[in-house]
Design an enzyme around this catalytic site. Structure first.
Site, mmCIF file in Angstrom:
data_model
loop_
_atom_site.group_PDB
_atom_site.id
_atom_site.type_symbol
_atom_site.label_atom_id
_atom_site.label_comp_id
_atom_site.label_asym_id
_atom_site.label_seq_id
_atom_site.Cartn_x
_atom_site.Cartn_y
_atom_site.Cartn_z
ATOM 1 N N GLY A 46 9.325 3.255 -2.348
ATOM 2 C CA GLY A 46 7.974 2.963 -2.698
ATOM 3 C C GLY A 46 7.674 1.504 -2.426
ATOM 4 O O GLY A 46 6.464 0.862 -2.596
ATOM 5 N N CYS A 47 8.649 0.857 -1.678
ATOM 6 C CA CYS A 47 8.226 -0.355 -1.062
ATOM 7 C C CYS A 47 7.884 -0.345 0.621
ATOM 8 O O CYS A 47 8.762 0.436 1.074
ATOM 9 C CB CYS A 47 9.394 -1.507 -1.171
ATOM 10 S SG CYS A 47 9.701 -1.563 -3.127
ATOM 11 N N VAL A 48 6.916 -0.908 0.915
ATOM 12 C CA VAL A 48 6.779 -1.079 2.392
ATOM 13 C C VAL A 48 7.795 -1.750 3.139
ATOM 14 O O VAL A 48 8.434 -1.112 4.164
ATOM 15 C CB VAL A 48 5.384 -1.656 2.679
ATOM 16 C CG1 VAL A 48 5.110 -1.639 4.212
ATOM 17 C CG2 VAL A 48 4.225 -0.693 2.177
#
Length: 142
Positions: A46-48
């Site tokens: 969920g983290c770029v």
């Protein structure tokens, strides 16, 4: 360093460029993460940016479970956000983790208005990962 010290330092820095530099400096204080800990199991989804959180279970003198973390990111600002999160959560009991609203603290600092939506989503993903660890630790203890 404590979250109160970060809060005080943030209040002294009125300009957001200075605040970003401070967050980057906080990221540089993170304990180095061994390369073996940069694993798929430790990667936060969920983290770029690339973000890893590695959990170790410990005990305090009363025998209560403590969750201890090391973390890392390939982005300087995100690494600083990880450092702040670990100051809040690492070494705490699952109950204290679940009782601490990290998003509210980050909002108090003004991050909601100054982080991109992608970074805000990544921050929420990191917080949720730690809170899930706390819930799982409590579930296995009962």
């Amino acid at each position: 360093m404590t979250i109160d010290e970060i809060r005080e330092n943030f209040e002294l820095l009125e300009d957001w460029d200075d605040r970003y530099r401070y967050v980057i400096e906080l990221g540089r204080t993170l304990e180095p993460m061994p390369e073996a800990e940069h694993s798929a199991a430790n990667k936060v989804q969920g983290c770029v940016s690339q973000v890893w959180l590695s959990k170790k279970l410990g005990r305090n003198d009363a025998g209560e479970a403590l969750l201890k973390y090391i973390g890392d990111s390939d982005a300087h600002i995100v690494r600083g956000l990880v450092a702040i999160l670990l100051m809040l959560y690492s070494g705490q009991t699952p109950q204290k983790i679940l009782a601490t609203d990290a998003i509210a603290i980050f909002d108090e600092f003004g991050f909601r208005e100054h982080l991109t939506p992608q970074r805000s989503n990544g921050l929420r993903a990191m917080v949720e990962r730690i809170r899930t660890d706390a819930r799982e630790t409590l579930a296995t203890a009962s």
